[in-house]
Design a protein around this motif. Sequence first.
Motif, short mmCIF file in Angstrom:
data_model
loop_
_atom_site.label_atom_id
_atom_site.label_comp_id
_atom_site.label_asym_id
_atom_site.label_seq_id
_atom_site.Cartn_x
_atom_site.Cartn_y
_atom_site.Cartn_z
N HIS A 158 53.38 51.73 46.42
CA HIS A 158 53.41 50.71 45.37
C HIS A 158 52.97 49.39 45.95
O HIS A 158 53.38 49.05 47.07
N TRP A 159 52.21 48.66 45.19
CA TRP A 159 51.88 47.30 45.61
C TRP A 159 52.68 46.31 44.74
O TRP A 159 52.17 45.31 44.24
N ASP A 160 53.94 46.65 44.55
CA ASP A 160 54.82 45.83 43.71
C ASP A 160 55.37 44.67 44.54
O ASP A 160 55.73 44.85 45.70
N VAL A 167 52.59 43.29 40.05
CA VAL A 167 52.03 44.41 40.80
C VAL A 167 50.61 44.03 41.20
O VAL A 167 49.78 43.78 40.32
N GLU A 168 50.35 43.96 42.48
CA GLU A 168 48.99 43.63 42.90
C GLU A 168 48.08 44.80 42.53
O GLU A 168 48.38 45.96 42.82
N ARG A 169 46.99 44.47 41.88
CA ARG A 169 46.01 45.47 41.39
C ARG A 169 46.65 46.49 40.44
O ARG A 169 46.24 47.65 40.38
N LEU A 536 41.99 34.37 43.09
CA LEU A 536 41.73 34.81 41.72
C LEU A 536 40.78 36.00 41.72
O LEU A 536 39.80 36.03 41.01
N GLU A 537 41.08 36.97 42.56
CA GLU A 537 40.14 38.07 42.68
C GLU A 537 40.19 38.93 41.43
O GLU A 537 41.25 39.30 40.98
N ASN A 538 39.00 39.22 40.92
CA ASN A 538 38.99 39.92 39.65
C ASN A 538 38.46 41.35 39.80
O ASN A 538 39.03 42.29 39.30
C1 GCU Z 1 41.84 45.15 48.73
C2 GCU Z 1 42.54 44.58 47.54
C3 GCU Z 1 43.72 43.74 47.94
C4 GCU Z 1 44.61 44.52 48.90
C5 GCU Z 1 43.81 45.06 50.07
C6 GCU Z 1 44.61 46.01 50.93
O1 GCU Z 1 41.18 44.14 49.42
O2 GCU Z 1 41.64 43.82 46.79
O3 GCU Z 1 44.42 43.40 46.79
O4 GCU Z 1 45.63 43.72 49.36
O5 GCU Z 1 42.72 45.80 49.59
O6 GCU Z 1 44.39 47.21 50.80
O7 GCU Z 1 45.42 45.61 51.73
#
Ligand code: GCU
Length: 684
Positions: A158-160, A167-169, A536-538
Amino acid sequence: MPLEAYDDCWLRYDRADENRQASYRTCVNVYASVGAPELGAVREELRRGISGLLGREPHLWQHPPRSADGFLAVGTPEEMEVVSDAVSVDTVQSLGDGGFHIRSAEWEGADVVVVTAPTDRGLVYGTFHLLRRMSLGRSIDDLDIVEEPANAERIVDHWDNPYRRSVERGYAGQSLFDWERLPDLRERYFDYARLLASVGINGVVVNNVNTRIPARESANEFVSRNAGWRLLERDGLEKTAALASVFRRYGIRTYLSVNFAAPMLIGDLDTADPLDDAVEEWWARKAEGVYDAVPDFGGFLVKADSEGQPGPYDYDRSHAEGANVLARALEPHGGRVWWRAFVYSDHDDRAVQAYEAFEPIDGAFHENVTLQIKNGPIDFQPREPASTLFGAMPATNLSCELQITQEYTGQGVHCCCLVPQWKEILEFDTGDGTPLKEVIADSAGEGIVGVVGVGKDPNWTGHYLSQANLYGYGRLAWNPDLDTETITDEWARQTFDDDATETISGVLLDSWDAVVDYETGGLGLMHMMYNGSARLENHYDPSPHEWPGYHGATEEEIGVDRTTTGSGYAAQYPDPVAETYEDPETCPEELLLFFHSLPWEYELDETTVVQRLYDNCFDGVDAVRDLRARWHSLEGVIDEQRYRHVAERFDEQVVQSRRWRDTLVSFFYDHSGIPDEQGRVPRP
Ligand code: GCU
């Protein structure tokens, strides 16, 4: 109305047709062993599953029932005589962790179906397997099934961001875990664990690898956007322990992402140097505390020296030295370190860097460290070759990290079934004829990891059809030999109605190719997405001008030279793979411009590079229109709610894919000055 309404995903257990109901009658009487927490989960799942499929509650017995219809027995051979009589005990005992055996037999004049395994976790998987067969309408007569997971570790990350709910992404709303309320539990956590266990997942990392990113809240106030590092504090461990108590019932171990500088952030040390005695001691004590709270804790995941996260380089130490201090702390408790290889800096070609950092230290990691390598050398692009590290570190435990959440493949809007992409990666020849799937499956500390974007939205994944990616990930982690169509077919049949299976499975099967075509032109270009400012990555909209280094477009050429005359990435593969990629004549067309910078009019089969790029971009949009039309044929066949949800997203995908196409083909034309043979590309 339930407190929180959400989708059942593929665990719907819709009523079986009458013939099937009759043939499943053995399962109305269930003799299941009691004891381990997993057995509670087994009985509960059978109650739900059988009630749904047969329209009647099963009888749950604690002894073999006398029933003319026979019965279903679930337990280990040691616990149940019917089981040890019905199966070869040696066969069962020889199964690895998670393996199970399902067998039809006759016992004291009754027909029985036996689900057995050497471990309680195996009983959970065996039960889900049987219920899946029934949900798919398959026969349960004359069963003799033996299964073992191909990969020992089958994990979701999880990227929570705890305490911030985000939650990232993630494209499915807020964090599924209500961090403020934990250790209070929600019903939904159990249902999430059921979904994961039903496809064989055995580990979950509950927080983001970015455990701390400072962000500017106001002119001179910096706060940490991600406070995941705090989960190692007492309060955080209580919350983690609560989640672990849920996952444990389903045979799933809980893991935490930790910050490499935790001895300074949480402790009062002024260094996190992995060779410092006080740091060693700090991690050892911390591990003891973690295991006091969560006795079956899985271990730590670390993103170090990457995108702003601290790491061993801060102290001039290697990644092995960094990982090993954590490994020594976890080792007495049976824990494992998952150390990410996603490391790059400002090198001209970021593809070469992970190899440069890690290949020289092959063999230097402790046995309880697993290197977690993203499938490709860049970053979860629509298509990439597999990372060179998979063929370069035979003396290190390796795992392959896939992205289930669709960061670069249309996020919560585009339909993109990633199972075909993963199959391509898993089958990838790492150099000497060994496919990647075997490299990551040859020891107990290895396996596969998927970054999930599951969130609080009622449909869990943002787009209903993205549920197929979560399902498919689990099925492939269990058995990478399953073919794509089997997986999409299974998912569609369990999730929708039989009448819709063929159409939905077909839509999923063709969806990835379409995205690759309109987002890349299909010849190995990548990362032409909008990024924006650092925070602000989209990664959704087209923006090929932004990152020239990823596609190398000039007036003369297109593509990136990664051969020996360029960055040298191709030569990191062993021969003969390296040779194949070095030469544009033998390099597979779909990766051509990843490895080569070529004149726009370089000749391909019956066309040129630039014309193929145009054609593929146009084909991609046509394919999306076709997918939408196929989806429209389901109106009235499936329920209105899911039909509408997906139909609306297809409308948006058609618009967005046109935008991608128009942006890319204009970009290609602006650089090359070569018109499209079919006159479709507007000329200024
Ligand atoms: C990508 C992603 C990030 C993430 C990174 C990672 O670059 O855009 O949001 O943190 O991968 O896997 O650590």
